[in-house]
Motif scaffolding. Sequence first.
Motif, mmCIF file in Angstrom:
data_model
loop_
_atom_site.group_PDB
_atom_site.id
_atom_site.type_symbol
_atom_site.label_atom_id
_atom_site.label_comp_id
_atom_site.label_asym_id
_atom_site.label_seq_id
_atom_site.Cartn_x
_atom_site.Cartn_y
_atom_site.Cartn_z
ATOM 1 N N LEU A 58 -42.846 -78.421 68.215
ATOM 2 C CA LEU A 58 -41.751 -79.062 67.479
ATOM 3 C C LEU A 58 -41.814 -80.584 67.610
ATOM 4 O O LEU A 58 -41.415 -81.308 66.695
ATOM 5 C CB LEU A 58 -40.395 -78.482 67.883
ATOM 6 N N LEU A 59 -42.324 -81.084 68.741
ATOM 7 C CA LEU A 59 -42.488 -82.533 68.866
ATOM 8 C C LEU A 59 -43.562 -83.047 67.910
ATOM 9 O O LEU A 59 -43.423 -84.120 67.323
ATOM 10 C CB LEU A 59 -42.857 -82.905 70.306
ATOM 11 N N ALA A 60 -44.627 -82.280 67.750
ATOM 12 C CA ALA A 60 -45.726 -82.695 66.872
ATOM 13 C C ALA A 60 -45.360 -82.582 65.398
ATOM 14 O O ALA A 60 -45.738 -83.428 64.582
ATOM 15 C CB ALA A 60 -46.974 -81.863 67.165
ATOM 16 N N GLU A 145 -34.462 -81.067 61.735
ATOM 17 C CA GLU A 145 -35.458 -82.112 61.896
ATOM 18 C C GLU A 145 -35.247 -82.746 63.262
ATOM 19 O O GLU A 145 -34.105 -82.979 63.679
ATOM 20 C CB GLU A 145 -35.326 -83.161 60.794
ATOM 21 N N LEU A 146 -36.333 -82.997 63.942
ATOM 22 C CA LEU A 146 -36.260 -83.559 65.283
ATOM 23 C C LEU A 146 -35.599 -84.925 65.252
ATOM 24 O O LEU A 146 -35.975 -85.799 64.478
ATOM 25 C CB LEU A 146 -37.671 -83.671 65.869
ATOM 26 N N HIS A 147 -34.581 -85.081 66.093
ATOM 27 C CA HIS A 147 -33.913 -86.371 66.232
ATOM 28 C C HIS A 147 -34.843 -87.292 67.023
ATOM 29 O O HIS A 147 -35.524 -86.852 67.944
ATOM 30 C CB HIS A 147 -32.582 -86.172 66.975
ATOM 31 N N PRO A 148 -34.894 -88.585 66.687
ATOM 32 C CA PRO A 148 -35.857 -89.458 67.372
ATOM 33 C C PRO A 148 -35.609 -89.612 68.875
ATOM 34 O O PRO A 148 -36.533 -89.924 69.626
ATOM 35 C CB PRO A 148 -35.683 -90.807 66.653
ATOM 36 N N LEU A 160 -32.934 -83.040 70.755
ATOM 37 C CA LEU A 160 -31.876 -83.210 69.760
ATOM 38 C C LEU A 160 -32.448 -82.939 68.376
ATOM 39 O O LEU A 160 -33.590 -83.316 68.090
ATOM 40 C CB LEU A 160 -31.310 -84.626 69.806
ATOM 41 N N GLY A 161 -31.667 -82.273 67.537
ATOM 42 C CA GLY A 161 -32.119 -81.992 66.179
ATOM 43 C C GLY A 161 -30.998 -82.179 65.177
ATOM 44 O O GLY A 161 -29.847 -81.833 65.457
#
Length: 201
Positions: A58-60, A145-148, A160-161
């Motif tokens: 999920l990070l990638a 979507e992955l939160h920065p 966080l998403g």
Amino acid sequence: MRRVPYPVAIITATDPSGPADTSSFRGMTVSSFSTVTLTPHPVISFNVRRPSETLNALLASGRFLVHLLAPGPATAILARDFSKGNTTLAAMLSGHGEFEFAALDAGSEGHSQRPLPILRRKGEGDVGSSSLNAGVDFPFVFECELHPNKIEVHDHSIVLGTVVRTIEGSESVSLDLDEHSPGRLCLTYANTKFWKMGNEV
């Protein structure tokens, strides 16, 4: 803390560096799922112990799904299985068990990334853009979507998403239940066991 009930969620993601098939799907169970904010955009969070292939995926990719589970024996077994790592995932991808992955295309227009793995009970049919029914086993699935921002605390990461879409499962099992019935609440975990919520105090 064993006596404190927690919501159960299964997080799934696709490894963008893997083959373009189900062998790139990843999944894990978390009992730390929570909402962070509803405005201006809904943001959720959960904690992951490192190392984790699902976390890496999920990070990638920057995208993932959060499956909330209906309370029942089958979903409790699935949640426990997904807490055991990739052995369970490999078995499911080989056709074992009551559940399987389907490919869910991105909800955002013009999204070119790989489909996300959505869980479903075997025999439910394809998941298409016109009928996004995760079934009675998963009352809600959040596409995120992955939160920065990501926080690392010792051997855990706080993820966080931002929720970009909610996929609602079938309400057929709840038609004769009151809106506030415990039967409409999601699966929880406490004292090393999975629970269906009981009566109002």
